[in-house]
Design a protein around this motif. Sequence first.
Motif, PDB file in Angstrom:
ATOM      1  N   GLU A   1      -2.462   5.105   0.863  1.00 24.05           N
ATOM      2  CA  GLU A   1      -3.809   4.547   1.054  1.00 24.05           C
ATOM      3  C   GLU A   1      -4.330   3.751  -0.140  1.00 24.05           C
ATOM      4  O   GLU A   1      -5.494   3.329  -0.144  1.00 24.05           O
ATOM      5  CB  GLU A   1      -4.808   5.653   1.412  1.00 24.05           C
ATOM      6  CG  GLU A   1      -4.434   6.424   2.676  1.00 24.05           C
ATOM      7  CD  GLU A   1      -5.422   7.541   2.979  1.00 24.05           C
ATOM      8  OE1 GLU A   1      -6.589   7.228   3.257  1.00 24.05           O
ATOM      9  OE2 GLU A   1      -5.021   8.725   2.903  1.00 24.05           O
TER      10      GLU A   1
ATOM     11  N   GLN B   1      -4.772   0.784   4.145  1.00 24.23           N
ATOM     12  CA  GLN B   1      -3.839   1.730   4.748  1.00 24.23           C
ATOM     13  C   GLN B   1      -4.595   2.995   5.086  1.00 24.23           C
ATOM     14  O   GLN B   1      -5.454   3.455   4.322  1.00 24.23           O
ATOM     15  CB  GLN B   1      -2.695   2.041   3.779  1.00 24.23           C
ATOM     16  CG  GLN B   1      -1.597   2.910   4.394  1.00 24.23           C
ATOM     17  CD  GLN B   1      -0.464   3.188   3.427  1.00 24.23           C
ATOM     18  OE1 GLN B   1      -0.680   3.329   2.224  1.00 24.23           O
ATOM     19  NE2 GLN B   1       0.747   3.284   3.957  1.00 24.23           N
TER      20      GLN B   1
ATOM     21  N   SER C   1      -1.132   0.516   8.643  1.00 22.72           N
ATOM     22  CA  SER C   1      -1.801  -0.448   7.770  1.00 22.72           C
ATOM     23  C   SER C   1      -2.338  -1.617   8.590  1.00 22.72           C
ATOM     24  O   SER C   1      -1.808  -1.957   9.646  1.00 22.72           O
ATOM     25  CB  SER C   1      -0.818  -0.967   6.715  1.00 22.72           C
ATOM     26  OG  SER C   1      -1.407  -1.945   5.888  1.00 22.72           O
TER      27      SER C   1
ATOM     28  N   TYR D   1       0.838  -1.187   0.000  1.00 28.10           N
ATOM     29  CA  TYR D   1       0.000   0.000   0.000  1.00 28.10           C
ATOM     30  C   TYR D   1       0.875   1.240   0.000  1.00 28.10           C
ATOM     31  O   TYR D   1       1.908   1.297   0.675  1.00 28.10           O
ATOM     32  CB  TYR D   1      -0.931   0.010   1.215  1.00 28.10           C
ATOM     33  CG  TYR D   1      -2.067  -0.959   1.057  1.00 28.10           C
ATOM     34  CD1 TYR D   1      -1.922  -2.292   1.431  1.00 28.10           C
ATOM     35  CD2 TYR D   1      -3.272  -0.563   0.489  1.00 28.10           C
ATOM     36  CE1 TYR D   1      -2.956  -3.192   1.254  1.00 28.10           C
ATOM     37  CE2 TYR D   1      -4.304  -1.464   0.306  1.00 28.10           C
ATOM     38  CZ  TYR D   1      -4.140  -2.778   0.687  1.00 28.10           C
ATOM     39  OH  TYR D   1      -5.156  -3.671   0.501  1.00 28.10           O
TER      40      TYR D   1
END
Lengths: 115, 110
Positions: A52, A68, A74, A49
């Motif tokens: 996000e 995330q 995360s 990730y």
Amino acid sequence: KAGVTQTPRYLIKTRGQQVTLSCSPISGHRSVSWYQQTPGQGLQFLFEYFSETQRNKGNFPGRFSGRQFSNSRSEMNVSTLELGDSALYLCASSQRLAGTTDTQYFGPGTRLTVL
Amino acid sequence: TQLLEQSPQFLSIQEGENLTVYCNSSSVFSSLQWYRQEPGEGPVLLVTVVTGGEVKKLKRLTFQFGDARKDSSLHITAAQPGDTGLYLCAGSFGNEKLTFGTGTRLTIIP
């Protein structure tokens, strides 16, 4: 700087349950990757990730998912646990700067045992 | 799928001896890293090599990147018990995710 932290460190679940693992990256790192490590298969990439968004994904079934948050922390979720999901789950963070070799910093891992 | 094969898979030697661990792929790496992992911990980066033929030294550890950037080796001189651990190579192909090798579990016997 504090290193990558993972919680919990150890977890025991039974088949069919679901589990959520958490990872806090190094401050300033926007990329978080998750790996599964087993004696038979070694270190296998689950997903990455960045800001996000899922950037890369490994060859794992849809039962494995992640997300995330805006602070780069995360979480990884595994639903309908199977015995074969028993493993050390490692999280790694990096800066992912364009044009540079990515260096990943690993957390200590979460040891998941599925009974 | 790019695969990284490491050899040997297991190695157990006496303190003071020298050893070499290998990492091979059929594909060209854009960069290659070596990590060491100790029990109960995550892997820790030892070195990154990016140029074909590059040699880097870290105290008693010497890392070499093949000229064609398809292979790498790690040589340890005068091994010590503190060198015990799982050694992992990891290759980067372009801007893709890191692909880890199969690992070499090294045990140094005092």
